[in-house]
Write a protein that holds these residues in place. Structure first.
Motif, PDB file in Angstrom:
ATOM      1  N   UNK A 101      31.471  43.402  53.966  1.00  0.00           N
ATOM      2  CA  UNK A 101      32.702  43.547  54.730  1.00  0.00           C
ATOM      3  C   UNK A 101      33.211  44.974  54.552  1.00  0.00           C
ATOM      4  N   UNK A 102      33.926  45.479  55.566  1.00  0.00           N
ATOM      5  CA  UNK A 102      34.550  46.791  55.393  1.00  0.00           C
ATOM      6  C   UNK A 102      35.954  46.620  54.823  1.00  0.00           C
ATOM      7  N   UNK A 103      36.566  47.730  54.455  1.00  0.00           N
ATOM      8  CA  UNK A 103      37.868  47.688  53.781  1.00  0.00           C
ATOM      9  C   UNK A 103      38.938  47.044  54.660  1.00  0.00           C
ATOM     10  N   UNK A 104      38.910  47.319  55.951  1.00  0.00           N
ATOM     11  CA  UNK A 104      39.908  46.728  56.846  1.00  0.00           C
ATOM     12  C   UNK A 104      39.735  45.213  56.937  1.00  0.00           C
ATOM     13  N   UNK A 105      38.510  44.751  57.016  1.00  0.00           N
ATOM     14  CA  UNK A 105      38.265  43.301  57.058  1.00  0.00           C
ATOM     15  C   UNK A 105      38.733  42.623  55.788  1.00  0.00           C
ATOM     16  N   UNK A 106      38.468  43.254  54.644  1.00  0.00           N
ATOM     17  CA  UNK A 106      38.895  42.675  53.367  1.00  0.00           C
ATOM     18  C   UNK A 106      40.418  42.584  53.292  1.00  0.00           C
ATOM     19  N   UNK A 107      41.109  43.613  53.797  1.00  0.00           N
ATOM     20  CA  UNK A 107      42.571  43.583  53.786  1.00  0.00           C
ATOM     21  C   UNK A 107      43.088  42.441  54.661  1.00  0.00           C
TER      22      UNK A 107
ATOM     23  N   UNK B   5      29.903  50.714  47.268  1.00  0.00           N
ATOM     24  CA  UNK B   5      29.659  49.499  46.480  1.00  0.00           C
ATOM     25  C   UNK B   5      30.291  48.273  47.152  1.00  0.00           C
ATOM     26  N   UNK B   6      31.521  48.406  47.579  1.00  0.00           N
ATOM     27  CA  UNK B   6      32.215  47.277  48.190  1.00  0.00           C
ATOM     28  C   UNK B   6      31.557  46.869  49.500  1.00  0.00           C
ATOM     29  N   UNK B   7      31.222  47.861  50.333  1.00  0.00           N
ATOM     30  CA  UNK B   7      30.613  47.556  51.614  1.00  0.00           C
ATOM     31  C   UNK B   7      29.289  46.824  51.474  1.00  0.00           C
TER      32      UNK B   7
ATOM     33  N   UNK C 280      40.964  49.916  45.301  1.00  0.00           N
ATOM     34  CA  UNK C 280      40.819  49.708  43.861  1.00  0.00           C
ATOM     35  C   UNK C 280      41.010  48.241  43.487  1.00  0.00           C
ATOM     36  N   UNK C 281      41.891  47.539  44.190  1.00  0.00           N
ATOM     37  CA  UNK C 281      42.067  46.113  43.916  1.00  0.00           C
ATOM     38  C   UNK C 281      40.780  45.338  44.199  1.00  0.00           C
ATOM     39  N   UNK C 282      40.139  45.642  45.303  1.00  0.00           N
ATOM     40  CA  UNK C 282      38.895  44.946  45.647  1.00  0.00           C
ATOM     41  C   UNK C 282      37.760  45.367  44.712  1.00  0.00           C
ATOM     42  N   UNK C 283      37.725  46.651  44.347  1.00  0.00           N
ATOM     43  CA  UNK C 283      36.674  47.138  43.448  1.00  0.00           C
ATOM     44  C   UNK C 283      36.830  46.542  42.053  1.00  0.00           C
TER      45      UNK C 283
ATOM     46  N   UNK D 298      37.829  43.511  41.414  1.00  0.00           N
ATOM     47  CA  UNK D 298      37.681  42.056  41.475  1.00  0.00           C
ATOM     48  C   UNK D 298      36.261  41.667  41.062  1.00  0.00           C
ATOM     49  N   UNK D 299      36.021  41.634  39.745  1.00  0.00           N
ATOM     50  CA  UNK D 299      34.678  41.352  39.226  1.00  0.00           C
ATOM     51  C   UNK D 299      34.227  39.940  39.574  1.00  0.00           C
ATOM     52  N   UNK D 300      35.168  39.018  39.730  1.00  0.00           N
ATOM     53  CA  UNK D 300      34.790  37.632  40.044  1.00  0.00           C
ATOM     54  C   UNK D 300      34.109  37.549  41.407  1.00  0.00           C
ATOM     55  N   UNK D 301      34.613  38.272  42.385  1.00  0.00           N
ATOM     56  CA  UNK D 301      34.034  38.231  43.731  1.00  0.00           C
ATOM     57  C   UNK D 301      32.777  39.092  43.837  1.00  0.00           C
ATOM     58  N   UNK D 302      32.744  40.210  43.121  1.00  0.00           N
ATOM     59  CA  UNK D 302      31.589  41.111  43.212  1.00  0.00           C
ATOM     60  C   UNK D 302      30.422  40.638  42.361  1.00  0.00           C
ATOM     61  N   UNK D 303      30.721  39.869  41.313  1.00  0.00           N
ATOM     62  CA  UNK D 303      29.660  39.298  40.489  1.00  0.00           C
ATOM     63  C   UNK D 303      28.782  40.355  39.833  1.00  0.00           C
ATOM     64  N   UNK D 304      27.467  40.228  40.014  1.00  0.00           N
ATOM     65  CA  UNK D 304      26.525  41.163  39.389  1.00  0.00           C
ATOM     66  C   UNK D 304      26.675  42.586  39.916  1.00  0.00           C
ATOM     67  N   UNK D 305      27.306  42.739  41.059  1.00  0.00           N
ATOM     68  CA  UNK D 305      27.450  44.060  41.672  1.00  0.00           C
ATOM     69  C   UNK D 305      28.801  44.699  41.365  1.00  0.00           C
ATOM     70  N   UNK D 306      29.519  44.154  40.386  1.00  0.00           N
ATOM     71  CA  UNK D 306      30.823  44.697  40.013  1.00  0.00           C
ATOM     72  C   UNK D 306      30.689  46.130  39.518  1.00  0.00           C
TER      73      UNK D 306
END
Length: 441
Positions: free
Chosen positions: A96-102, A89-91, A398-401, A403-411
């Motif tokens: 972005x991948x998890x390392x890039x997000x960090x 879902x995040x990708x 889990x912190x990125x997952x 984050x409903x504000x950034x994911x928007x409709x795909x939260x």
């Protein structure tokens, strides 16, 4: 019609640019046709859930405690399915991948710390793979263990060839090897004649796992061997190999299909891991051999205890296939981690050689001075190290997952987040218990 693949370069800042959006995705046609376009990344991830490190912990757990730790294998696999679904879902949602997000969202010192821990986890993974592959070479071809450990550095040539052929060839080879591994263990279970009633009861929870230190140590090893940190980084990157449409509906469908892909692949991994533990329980524990933790010892005992050399041969062949398979994805994960955290690109073959050389040093030392018993303990220790590193990948995920504000409709839906944080809490508690037992002796 297809969403056309787009070429990427290192300067684009995308994850794994050589495969980014390289696979076309149909936006018309039947449901099955669209699903098949997304089948593949899940199997690259599933490989890490059945690597040689799993063998050490499953053999030790099955021989010592029978079918009891099957519940840990099941719980670990369910956690893995949930966490990998969140990775997909995040990708897809962020690109972005998890390392890039960090790197982008955490302070620089935190990012560097997480990068260092991720590299330790990848080296621990590679350590298990090279030991397992070397053992398989010894069992099948009589190559001395120390020489086999050194020869495993040559697998960088395999990586070069596979990446040159393209991600679909890579996925097809990995999926084919997984099916062969599954076939080997299906035949082995038929030869082992397990008590299927006891097997079913083994999947039920047992309090003894938490109250007995040795069971807890092996259980954490199984957890570390199943939910692996590098797989979380890898999955967020490889799902971006599909040329998904940019609209919310197209990406939501991509998330759904990617989740199906990884869940089915991890079900196969659960069956393989269960088969290893069931075989150890049915043959060794039932036969009174409750201290079998070495892969070589298990191989030597299988033929006389089962009554046919076919069981030992299938065991060794499956081990070799697992080692070769896991080699591929560990290299890709290392590339994702280095590029994502540092923005530093390195040729895959060079990256593989560096990682393998770091892992070879302790393996050569232990093999030379302590022999097979030392490698068995090193295998289990590598899996516990992976489990201790796991929170430093799971918590950012889990912190990125969340984050409903950034994911928007795909939260992510609330139930996934609740279960995800529950799984994270279980991992943290088990790690704390392990450290407390180690400190207090």
């Amino acid at each position: 019609m297809l969403n056309r693949p787009q070429s990427a370069t290192a300067e684009d800042g995308v994850s794994l640019p050589e495969i980014h959006r390289s696979v076309g995705v149909p936006h018309a046609g039947g449901w099955l046709r669209r699903l098949l376009a997304f089948v593949g990344p899940g199997y690259l991830v599933a490989v890490g859930y059945m690597d040689p490190g799993n063998w050490a912990t499953a053999l030790a757990g099955g021989s010592a405690f029978g079918y009891t730790l099957l519940t840990v294998a099941l719980a670990s696999s369910l956690m893995a399915m949930l966490l990998q679904a969140l990775c997909a879902r995040i990708g897809i949602a962020t690109g972005r991948d998890l390392a890039q997000l960090c790197r982008e969202r955490f302070p620089r010192p935190v990012g560097y710390g997480l990068w260092g821990l991720a590299e330790i986890a990848i080296c621990a993974t590679d350590l298990a793979e090279l030991i397992g592959t070397a053992i398989a070479l010894e069992l099948l071809f009589g190559i001395p263990l120390l020489l086999g450990v050194i020869l495993t550095a040559a697998d960088a040539l395999l990586i070069l060839w596979l990446q040159h052929r393209g991600v679909r060839w890579l996925e097809a080879l990995v999926a084919g090897l997984i099916l062969l591994i599954f076939g080997c263990f299906a035949a082995q279970l038929a030869l082992a004649h397990p008590d299927w009633g006891a097997v079913m009861r083994g999947y039920l929870p047992s309090l003894s796992i938490l109250t007995e230190q040795e069971q807890l140590y092996i259980a954490i090893g199984i957890l570390g061997a199943t939910v692996m940190p590098h797989n979380l980084y890898l999955h967020t990157a490889v799902v971006q190999s599909r040329a998904v449409g940019t609209g919310p509906a197209a990406r939501q469908e991509a998330i759904r299909f990617a989740t199906i892909d990884s869940t089915v692949a991890l079900c196969l991994a659960l069956l393989v891991n269960s088969a290893i533990l069931i075989t150890a329980a049915a043959v060794f524990h039932a036969g009174g051999r409750t201290e079998v933790a070495e892969i070589q010892e298990a191989h030597a005992l299988l033929a006389p205890m089962v009554g046919t050399t076919a069981a030992a041969t299938l065991f060794a062949v499956a081990l070799l296939l697992c080692g070769v398979n896991a080699t591929v994805t560990a290299t890709m994960a290392g590339q994702v981690v280095m590029e994502g955290f540092l923005g530093l690109r390195m040729p895959p073959v060079l990256r593989r050689l560096v990682t393998r050389l770091v892992a070879i040093v302790p393996a050569v030392v232990v093999t030379a001075f302590y022999g097979p018993s030392g490698t068995a303990q090193l295998l289990i220790l590598s899996q516990v190290v992976l489990c201790l590193q796991l929170p430093f990948a799971v918590v950012p995920l889990m912190l990125f997952a969340s984050d409903a504000r950034r994911l928007g409709e795909l939260a992510a839906p609330r139930w996934q987040l609740v279960l995800g944080w529950l799984a994270t809490t279980v991992i943290l508690v088990m790690n704390a218990k392990l450290l407390w037992d180690a400190i207090t002796g």
